[in-house]
Design a protein around this motif. Structure first.
Motif, PDB file in Angstrom:
ATOM      1  N   SER A  96       0.838  -1.188   0.000  1.00  0.00           N
ATOM      2  CA  SER A  96       0.000   0.000   0.000  1.00  0.00           C
ATOM      3  C   SER A  96       0.879   1.246   0.000  1.00  0.00           C
ATOM      4  O   SER A  96       2.014   1.221   0.475  1.00  0.00           O
ATOM      5  CB  SER A  96      -0.902   0.009   1.243  1.00  0.00           C
ATOM      6  OG  SER A  96      -1.758  -1.106   1.246  1.00  0.00           O
ATOM      7  N   ARG A  97       0.342   2.329  -0.502  1.00  0.00           N
ATOM      8  CA  ARG A  97       1.101   3.569  -0.571  1.00  0.00           C
ATOM      9  C   ARG A  97       1.150   4.266   0.787  1.00  0.00           C
ATOM     10  O   ARG A  97       0.229   4.139   1.598  1.00  0.00           O
ATOM     11  CB  ARG A  97       0.490   4.508  -1.608  1.00  0.00           C
ATOM     12  CG  ARG A  97       0.453   3.931  -3.011  1.00  0.00           C
ATOM     13  CD  ARG A  97       0.474   5.022  -4.044  1.00  0.00           C
ATOM     14  NE  ARG A  97       1.769   5.698  -4.075  1.00  0.00           N
ATOM     15  CZ  ARG A  97       2.014   6.806  -4.770  1.00  0.00           C
ATOM     16  NH1 ARG A  97       1.045   7.373  -5.478  1.00  0.00           N
ATOM     17  NH2 ARG A  97       3.213   7.359  -4.758  1.00  0.00           N
ATOM     18  N   VAL A  98       2.226   5.016   1.020  1.00  0.00           N
ATOM     19  CA  VAL A  98       2.298   5.890   2.190  1.00  0.00           C
ATOM     20  C   VAL A  98       1.893   7.280   1.753  1.00  0.00           C
ATOM     21  O   VAL A  98       1.916   7.601   0.561  1.00  0.00           O
ATOM     22  CB  VAL A  98       3.716   5.916   2.801  1.00  0.00           C
ATOM     23  CG1 VAL A  98       4.126   4.527   3.240  1.00  0.00           C
ATOM     24  CG2 VAL A  98       4.722   6.490   1.812  1.00  0.00           C
ATOM     25  N   ASP A  99       1.519   8.139   2.701  1.00  0.00           N
ATOM     26  CA  ASP A  99       1.136   9.482   2.302  1.00  0.00           C
ATOM     27  C   ASP A  99       2.388  10.328   2.040  1.00  0.00           C
ATOM     28  O   ASP A  99       3.494   9.991   2.443  1.00  0.00           O
ATOM     29  CB  ASP A  99       0.190  10.141   3.307  1.00  0.00           C
ATOM     30  CG  ASP A  99       0.790  10.331   4.684  1.00  0.00           C
ATOM     31  OD1 ASP A  99       1.987  10.680   4.772  1.00  0.00           O
ATOM     32  OD2 ASP A  99       0.070  10.141   5.671  1.00  0.00           O
ATOM     33  N   GLU A 100       2.163  11.428   1.362  1.00  0.00           N
ATOM     34  CA  GLU A 100       3.278  12.254   0.904  1.00  0.00           C
ATOM     35  C   GLU A 100       4.110  12.803   2.059  1.00  0.00           C
ATOM     36  O   GLU A 100       5.341  12.810   2.003  1.00  0.00           O
ATOM     37  CB  GLU A 100       2.742  13.406   0.053  1.00  0.00           C
ATOM     38  CG  GLU A 100       3.816  14.296  -0.525  1.00  0.00           C
ATOM     39  CD  GLU A 100       3.234  15.406  -1.372  1.00  0.00           C
ATOM     40  OE1 GLU A 100       3.052  16.524  -0.830  1.00  0.00           O
ATOM     41  OE2 GLU A 100       2.951  15.151  -2.563  1.00  0.00           O
ATOM     42  N   SER A 101       3.454  13.252   3.113  1.00  0.00           N
ATOM     43  CA  SER A 101       4.198  13.843   4.233  1.00  0.00           C
ATOM     44  C   SER A 101       5.116  12.817   4.881  1.00  0.00           C
ATOM     45  O   SER A 101       6.237  13.140   5.285  1.00  0.00           O
ATOM     46  CB  SER A 101       3.234  14.432   5.260  1.00  0.00           C
ATOM     47  OG  SER A 101       2.383  13.431   5.781  1.00  0.00           O
ATOM     48  N   GLU A 102       4.661  11.576   4.986  1.00  0.00           N
ATOM     49  CA  GLU A 102       5.487  10.527   5.564  1.00  0.00           C
ATOM     50  C   GLU A 102       6.655  10.182   4.653  1.00  0.00           C
ATOM     51  O   GLU A 102       7.790   9.985   5.119  1.00  0.00           O
ATOM     52  CB  GLU A 102       4.644   9.276   5.841  1.00  0.00           C
ATOM     53  CG  GLU A 102       5.426   8.069   6.322  1.00  0.00           C
ATOM     54  CD  GLU A 102       6.132   8.270   7.660  1.00  0.00           C
ATOM     55  OE1 GLU A 102       6.975   7.420   8.012  1.00  0.00           O
ATOM     56  OE2 GLU A 102       5.862   9.277   8.357  1.00  0.00           O
ATOM     57  N   GLU A 103       6.409  10.132   3.351  1.00  0.00           N
ATOM     58  CA  GLU A 103       7.500   9.859   2.416  1.00  0.00           C
ATOM     59  C   GLU A 103       8.554  10.959   2.487  1.00  0.00           C
ATOM     60  O   GLU A 103       9.760  10.676   2.493  1.00  0.00           O
ATOM     61  CB  GLU A 103       6.967   9.713   0.985  1.00  0.00           C
ATOM     62  CG  GLU A 103       8.019   9.230   0.008  1.00  0.00           C
ATOM     63  CD  GLU A 103       7.514   9.093  -1.412  1.00  0.00           C
ATOM     64  OE1 GLU A 103       8.350   8.808  -2.307  1.00  0.00           O
ATOM     65  OE2 GLU A 103       6.310   9.287  -1.656  1.00  0.00           O
ATOM     66  N   LEU A 104       8.132  12.190   2.560  1.00  0.00           N
ATOM     67  CA  LEU A 104       9.070  13.303   2.698  1.00  0.00           C
ATOM     68  C   LEU A 104       9.876  13.174   3.983  1.00  0.00           C
ATOM     69  O   LEU A 104      11.092  13.388   3.988  1.00  0.00           O
ATOM     70  CB  LEU A 104       8.318  14.635   2.686  1.00  0.00           C
ATOM     71  CG  LEU A 104       7.816  15.133   1.329  1.00  0.00           C
ATOM     72  CD1 LEU A 104       6.791  16.241   1.510  1.00  0.00           C
ATOM     73  CD2 LEU A 104       8.989  15.617   0.474  1.00  0.00           C
ATOM     74  N   ARG A 105       9.196  12.838   5.073  1.00  0.00           N
ATOM     75  CA  ARG A 105       9.877  12.707   6.365  1.00  0.00           C
ATOM     76  C   ARG A 105      10.960  11.636   6.309  1.00  0.00           C
ATOM     77  O   ARG A 105      12.034  11.789   6.896  1.00  0.00           O
ATOM     78  CB  ARG A 105       8.850  12.360   7.450  1.00  0.00           C
ATOM     79  CG  ARG A 105       9.428  12.352   8.855  1.00  0.00           C
ATOM     80  CD  ARG A 105       8.490  11.693   9.850  1.00  0.00           C
ATOM     81  NE  ARG A 105       8.365  10.253   9.627  1.00  0.00           N
ATOM     82  CZ  ARG A 105       9.283   9.361   9.993  1.00  0.00           C
ATOM     83  NH1 ARG A 105      10.404   9.748  10.583  1.00  0.00           N
ATOM     84  NH2 ARG A 105       9.094   8.078   9.763  1.00  0.00           N
ATOM     85  N   ARG A 106      10.682  10.563   5.600  1.00  0.00           N
ATOM     86  CA  ARG A 106      11.636   9.465   5.516  1.00  0.00           C
ATOM     87  C   ARG A 106      12.823   9.809   4.614  1.00  0.00           C
ATOM     88  O   ARG A 106      13.977   9.494   4.943  1.00  0.00           O
ATOM     89  CB  ARG A 106      10.940   8.224   4.942  1.00  0.00           C
ATOM     90  CG  ARG A 106       9.859   7.640   5.808  1.00  0.00           C
ATOM     91  CD  ARG A 106       9.169   6.469   5.085  1.00  0.00           C
ATOM     92  NE  ARG A 106       8.077   5.900   5.878  1.00  0.00           N
ATOM     93  CZ  ARG A 106       7.355   4.847   5.492  1.00  0.00           C
ATOM     94  NH1 ARG A 106       7.609   4.258   4.336  1.00  0.00           N
ATOM     95  NH2 ARG A 106       6.385   4.383   6.267  1.00  0.00           N
ATOM     96  N   VAL A 107      12.548  10.421   3.476  1.00  0.00           N
ATOM     97  CA  VAL A 107      13.539  10.505   2.407  1.00  0.00           C
ATOM     98  C   VAL A 107      14.463  11.709   2.505  1.00  0.00           C
ATOM     99  O   VAL A 107      15.693  11.581   2.373  1.00  0.00           O
ATOM    100  CB  VAL A 107      12.810  10.501   1.036  1.00  0.00           C
ATOM    101  CG1 VAL A 107      13.754  10.906  -0.095  1.00  0.00           C
ATOM    102  CG2 VAL A 107      12.204   9.130   0.765  1.00  0.00           C
ATOM    103  N   VAL A 108      13.901  12.892   2.701  1.00  0.00           N
ATOM    104  CA  VAL A 108      14.686  14.119   2.546  1.00  0.00           C
ATOM    105  C   VAL A 108      15.887  14.188   3.488  1.00  0.00           C
ATOM    106  O   VAL A 108      17.006  14.522   3.044  1.00  0.00           O
ATOM    107  CB  VAL A 108      13.778  15.362   2.673  1.00  0.00           C
ATOM    108  CG1 VAL A 108      14.620  16.641   2.696  1.00  0.00           C
ATOM    109  CG2 VAL A 108      12.786  15.411   1.511  1.00  0.00           C
ATOM    110  N   PRO A 109      15.761  13.861   4.769  1.00  0.00           N
ATOM    111  CA  PRO A 109      16.950  13.935   5.636  1.00  0.00           C
ATOM    112  C   PRO A 109      18.062  12.966   5.217  1.00  0.00           C
ATOM    113  O   PRO A 109      19.247  13.279   5.379  1.00  0.00           O
ATOM    114  CB  PRO A 109      16.401  13.571   7.021  1.00  0.00           C
ATOM    115  CG  PRO A 109      14.941  13.823   6.948  1.00  0.00           C
ATOM    116  CD  PRO A 109      14.544  13.519   5.543  1.00  0.00           C
ATOM    117  N   VAL A 110      17.680  11.805   4.697  1.00  0.00           N
ATOM    118  CA  VAL A 110      18.685  10.837   4.263  1.00  0.00           C
ATOM    119  C   VAL A 110      19.402  11.337   3.013  1.00  0.00           C
ATOM    120  O   VAL A 110      20.638  11.256   2.907  1.00  0.00           O
ATOM    121  CB  VAL A 110      18.045   9.452   4.022  1.00  0.00           C
ATOM    122  CG1 VAL A 110      19.100   8.449   3.545  1.00  0.00           C
ATOM    123  CG2 VAL A 110      17.369   8.950   5.292  1.00  0.00           C
TER     124      VAL A 110
END
Length: 286
Positions: free
Chosen positions: A71-85
């Motif tokens: 299932s897809r995650v919402d955009e805010s969660e994807e941003l939280r996961r990806v951008v800092p890394v």
């Protein structure tokens, strides 16, 4: 057969004298391969740096699982996961790509230092993706895709998988270029495991050289995928866990390199880094 000329170059990225190795950092709790192991930002950045030390030329950071049925995650969660890394790896001088189907995630990741957008939908999942990539002037991976993870297995119907994938990729590539992405920034990916059964994946690996007809560099992402599990297990047997498919992955990496692939995308870098170097040495001796 395989030469640097065949392999191609991508505007905006370094040039390698062999098939490049793209290491994978899944910042997800549910990846089919290593879900949860690198979910923490600090752990994910460290893992990316470890992949570089093992021979990765670039690192692909993703925050949404694309395994079948996911299932897809919402955009805010994807941003939280990806951008800092992405920011953490880019600050260490790593060549970073972002694996996302969302234009806003791509934009934020590029602002954080990513230099390549790897969209498994080829711009189909988010209609804002192509204009965003065009505006950012970064390379774009266009993968063969027939739908989201929840339904992709039902779409694995082909009469001639190689011809159909080639034709659908050509149409998608043309649409991406028409949308403003420079042709010299486009990379193509046959989408192994996406809306494909094991025989389809094997046929595509056997005919990778035919994809050069599209005239763009080729990314091959076979790492730990289900079709390798079927090969290793044999008919009717239980598939080995994903992390037990790394030797098989390295074998495909060598085959892809010999077929002129621009890069291979893998979870375990060391064996594949060796494999592509051996393939390059064989090219040089031919």
């Amino acid at each position: 057969m395989s030469t640097t000329r065949t392999r191609g170059t991508v505007r905006g990225l370094p040039e390698w004298d062999r098939c490049a190795v793209m290491g994978v950092v899944n910042v997800t709790p549910d990846s089919f391969s290593d879900g949860g192991r690198w979910f923490d930002t600090t752990a994910a950045v460290k893992h990316g740096l470890d992949l570089v030390s093992e021979g990765a030329d670039l690192v692909d950071v993703g925050g949404e699982s694309t395994r079948p049925g996911a299932s897809r995650v919402d955009e805010s969660e994807e941003l939280r996961r990806v951008v800092p890394v992405v920011k953490g790896l880019a600050s260490e001088g790593v060549t970073v790509s972002v694996d996302t189907m969302r234009a806003r995630v791509a934009e934020k990741a590029v602002a954080a230092g990513a230099v390549l957008v790897n969209d498994v939908s080829g711009g189909l999942a988010d209609l804002d993706m192509i204009p965003a990539v065009a505006a950012a002037e970064v390379p774009f991976v266009v993968m063969h895709w027939r739908g989201f993870s929840e339904s992709m297995n039902s779409r694995a119907v082909y009469e001639d998988v190689v011809a159909e994938v080639l034709d659908e990729l050509r149409q998608r590539m043309d649409a991406v270029v028409a949308g403003g992405v420079a042709p010299e920034r486009v990379v193509i990916d046959p989408g192994l495991g996406f809306a494909k059964l094991a025989p389809h994946d094997l046929a595509l690996v056997a005919h990778l050289d035919e994809l050069h007809a599209l005239g763009r560099p080729l990314l091959v992402a076979a790492s730990r995928k289900r079709f390798l599990g079927h090969v290793l297990a044999g008919p009717g047997a239980t598939l080995p866990p994903a992390r037990e498919r790394d030797a098989a992955t390295a074998a495909v990496s060598a085959l892809a390199a010999r077929a002129g692939a621009w890069a291979v995308r893998v979870h375990e870098v060391g064996a594949t880094a060796d494999a592509v170097r051996v393939a390059r040495a064989v090219e040089g001796a031919a």
